[in-house]
Scaffold this motif. Structure first.
Motif, PDB file in Angstrom:
ATOM      1  N   ILE A 290       0.865  -1.192   0.000  1.00 12.05           N
ATOM      2  CA  ILE A 290       0.000   0.000   0.000  1.00 12.05           C
ATOM      3  C   ILE A 290       0.894   1.232   0.000  1.00 12.05           C
ATOM      4  N   ILE A 291       0.725   2.051  -0.995  1.00 13.05           N
ATOM      5  CA  ILE A 291       1.531   3.277  -1.069  1.00 13.05           C
ATOM      6  C   ILE A 291       0.643   4.435  -0.593  1.00 13.05           C
ATOM      7  N   PRO A 292       0.965   5.032   0.552  1.00 13.57           N
ATOM      8  CA  PRO A 292       0.088   6.084   1.080  1.00 13.57           C
ATOM      9  C   PRO A 292       0.147   7.345   0.222  1.00 13.57           C
ATOM     10  N   ARG A 293      -0.834   8.206   0.412  1.00 17.56           N
ATOM     11  CA  ARG A 293      -0.928   9.437  -0.392  1.00 17.56           C
ATOM     12  C   ARG A 293       0.377  10.221  -0.379  1.00 17.56           C
TER      13      ARG A 293
ATOM     14  N   ILE B 125     -10.173   5.412  -3.312  1.00 21.78           N
ATOM     15  CA  ILE B 125     -10.774   6.712  -3.000  1.00 21.78           C
ATOM     16  C   ILE B 125     -11.025   6.864  -1.491  1.00 21.78           C
ATOM     17  N   ALA B 126     -11.040   5.736  -0.775  1.00 17.67           N
ATOM     18  CA  ALA B 126     -11.320   5.809   0.669  1.00 17.67           C
ATOM     19  C   ALA B 126     -10.196   6.501   1.419  1.00 17.67           C
ATOM     20  N   ASN B 127      -8.943   6.320   0.980  1.00 16.29           N
ATOM     21  CA  ASN B 127      -7.833   6.944   1.723  1.00 16.29           C
ATOM     22  C   ASN B 127      -6.743   7.493   0.789  1.00 16.29           C
ATOM     23  N   PHE B 128      -7.028   7.516  -0.499  1.00 22.19           N
ATOM     24  CA  PHE B 128      -6.122   8.096  -1.507  1.00 22.19           C
ATOM     25  C   PHE B 128      -4.795   7.334  -1.630  1.00 22.19           C
ATOM     26  N   SER B 129      -4.763   6.105  -1.160  1.00 17.77           N
ATOM     27  CA  SER B 129      -3.539   5.313  -1.316  1.00 17.77           C
ATOM     28  C   SER B 129      -3.581   4.566  -2.652  1.00 17.77           C
ATOM     29  N   VAL B 130      -2.424   4.028  -3.048  1.00 18.24           N
ATOM     30  CA  VAL B 130      -2.367   3.167  -4.229  1.00 18.24           C
ATOM     31  C   VAL B 130      -2.082   1.745  -3.750  1.00 18.24           C
ATOM     32  N   VAL B 131      -2.893   0.801  -4.237  1.00 16.82           N
ATOM     33  CA  VAL B 131      -2.743  -0.591  -3.832  1.00 16.82           C
ATOM     34  C   VAL B 131      -2.034  -1.338  -4.961  1.00 16.82           C
ATOM     35  N   ASP B 132      -0.936  -1.988  -4.619  1.00 17.77           N
ATOM     36  CA  ASP B 132      -0.097  -2.639  -5.642  1.00 17.77           C
ATOM     37  C   ASP B 132       0.102  -4.107  -5.267  1.00 17.77           C
ATOM     38  N   PHE B 133      -0.541  -5.010  -6.012  1.00 17.93           N
ATOM     39  CA  PHE B 133      -0.408  -6.443  -5.722  1.00 17.93           C
ATOM     40  C   PHE B 133       0.724  -7.088  -6.519  1.00 17.93           C
ATOM     41  N   THR B 134       1.111  -6.487  -7.624  1.00 17.99           N
ATOM     42  CA  THR B 134       1.928  -7.228  -8.597  1.00 17.99           C
ATOM     43  C   THR B 134       3.254  -6.553  -8.948  1.00 17.99           C
ATOM     44  N   GLY B 135       3.686  -5.639  -8.110  1.00 17.47           N
ATOM     45  CA  GLY B 135       4.970  -4.986  -8.389  1.00 17.47           C
ATOM     46  C   GLY B 135       4.882  -3.930  -9.478  1.00 17.47           C
ATOM     47  N   GLY B 136       3.679  -3.431  -9.705  1.00 18.78           N
ATOM     48  CA  GLY B 136       3.490  -2.442 -10.768  1.00 18.78           C
ATOM     49  C   GLY B 136       4.276  -1.158 -10.546  1.00 18.78           C
ATOM     50  N   MET B 137       4.394  -0.751  -9.274  1.00 19.11           N
ATOM     51  CA  MET B 137       5.130   0.492  -8.989  1.00 19.11           C
ATOM     52  C   MET B 137       6.591   0.354  -9.409  1.00 19.11           C
TER      53      MET B 137
END
Ligand code: ATP
Ligand code: MG
Length: 451
Positions: A30-33, A168-180
């Motif tokens: 989880i990448i926070p805002r 949209i609930a907390n403006f974080s980005v959720v990354d399951f697959t190493g996309g970042m």
């Protein structure tokens, strides 16, 4: 064939693929805002409304796909896709301006003026065999209508960079697959075992090359290896779907680069087999330049915000097979105008077995072709009529392209340029006067070959 569903374990680290790469889906990163650059001010008002409305109604709502990818790359997204755990009927109840579409995947389209936000319910994993909603044939997914969890939705997406969820609930980005990480290293990586993923949906081969061209990313070797072979399965994809894909390949502003990649990986010939074969010929310099000029021209029109039409694109891509057919027909004694007419019908009929071209476009494609011999020859009284024809501009642009590509039509192109620009007096002075014996000469010249 592996069953994706069987590879999931609902809670623990879940193994997706077994072969080339240890590709697991565990707890998401989880990448926070504070640690990413996505700002709501860069998200369209329509997409924000959809996200907030779903969220307020108690559903999960994420921005996903190209929108998130492009925002993270600081590019302007083409459109915004939303993923949610609300089911289509539930989505419909929340929005007045909502339409449910799609047979293979049921999606909601929520409209705000000209903007359409696509809202998809989380999709479950595709199975090998099974019930009506969840069907694969020879490894290819033909129906995939089972709802799933966020994680399941993630693993059935194509590339890791397209699988980042903005919550949209907390403006974080959720990354399951190493996309970042893949975004940072500018890498296109299929999620899961590449061969299986291409087999499930061969269109992913086209998507790989499209994103490689558009984003300038490299394709990870494991995803690149099976690509060329997998593209042969494009022949099983309905031509109507391939038409949509071809539009994305060639009408989004980097068609020339995309075309080069399609050729390099031997994929172009699966879409346009006759053109591909013509271009393989060592002698086909003019034909190659024609495609090159047409695509560069398309890209520059798009960059300038000018309209482009699939009719013109197909006219250019299919020009060489058409030209060869016309030449053969004329050599057999057919008048040029008739040859263009017949060959036009034939070439399109053969092409649409691979990639569809809706009639509303193919009619124009054929008109562009049929006007070529007229533009090459007509400098007499009918020139004014030709000038007023609806398709004149497209046909003239096409003649210019042919001249630029090195066909012997430069003189005709230049004549039409001057003729259009001239006033009435100048135009009249340019028209060839009818001469005695003209009919005989015209008939003879008809038989002379038009390139
Ligand atoms: P673009 O900028 O061209 O719209 P995109 O990645 O948003 O790129 P879309 O066709 O709009 O492409 O698809 C949205 C998302 O849906 C993708 O990012 C991807 O996660 C998923 N997706 C689309 N097509 C496929 C496919 N064939 N297989 C798996 N996932 C797909
Ligand atoms: Mg998109």
């Amino acid at each position: 064939m592996v069953l994706y569903a069987a590879l999931f374990d609902a809670h623990n680290s879940k193994k997706l693929c077994s072969q080339d790469r240890d590709c697991t889906i565990g707890e998401p990163h989880i990448i926070p805002r504070s640690a990413h650059n996505i700002s709501r001010s860069n998200i369209s008002s329509g997409a924000l409304k959809v996200l907030y409305t779903l969220n307020k109604a108690g559903y999960e709502a994420y921005l996903v796909g190209g929108g998130v990818r492009d925002l993270l790359l600081e590019a302007i997204p083409k459109d915004f896709d939303v993923a949610t755990n609300a089911h289509p009927e539930e989505i419909r109840k929340l929005f007045r301006n909502c339409r449910l579409i799609g047979r293979r995947f049921r999606l909601a389209h929520v409209r705000f003026g000209r903007e359409v936000v696509e809202v998809a319910t989380f999709r479950g994993a595709a199975a090998d065999v099974g019930d009506e909603d969840h069907l694969k044939i020879n490894g290819r997914i033909v129906r995939d209508n089972v709802y799933g969890t966020l994680e399941e939705d993630a693993v059935r997406r194509d590339f890791s960079i397209n699988c980042l969820y903005y919550n949209i609930a907390n403006f974080s980005v959720v990354d399951f697959t190493g996309g970042m990480d893949d975004l940072k290293s500018r890498t296109l990586r299929l999620i899961g075992d590449p061969e299986t993923r291409y087999r499930e949906d061969p269109v992913r081969t086209l998507r790989a090359l499209r994103f490689a061209a558009k984003l300038g990313f490299r394709i990870d070797p494991a995803s690149e290896g099976p690509l060329a072979r997998a593209a042969a399965d494009l022949e099983n994809i309905p031509p109507a779907r391939l038409f949509e894909e071809v539009l994305k390949l060639f009408m989004e502003g980097c068609s020339w680069k995309t075309f080069e990649l399609l050729r390099r990986y031997g994929v172009f010939g699966h879409l346009f087999p006759e053109t591909g074969a013509c271009l393989d010929d060592d002698e086909a310099d003019v034909a190659r330049r024609m495609v090159e000029r047409a695509l560069e021209n398309t890209d520059s029109r798009i960059a300038q915000g000018k309209p482009v039409t699939p009719a013109f694109l197909f006219a250019a891509l299919l020009w060489e097979p058409l030209r060869q057919d016309v030449e053969a027909m004329i050599a057999r004694g057919m008048p040029a105008f008739q040859a263009y007419d017949l060959a036009g019908l034939d070439v399109i009929a053969r092409q649409v077995e691979h990639v569809a071209l809706p009639k509303r476009f193919s009619v124009i494609t054929r008109e562009i072709w049929e006007m070529q011999p007229r533009l090459e020859r007509q400098r007499g009284a009918r020139a004014k009529q030709i000038l007023s024809r609806a398709r004149f501009r497209a046909a003239y642009d096409f003649l210019l392209l042919r001249a630029e590509a090195g066909e012997p039509v430069a003189e005709a192109a230049e004549w039409w340029t001057r003729f259009q620009e001239g006033d009435e007096v100048e135009q009249n002075s340019m028209l060839e006067k009818p001469k005695r014996g003209r009919r005989r000469r015209r008939r003879r010249s008809k038989r002379r070959v038009t390139q």
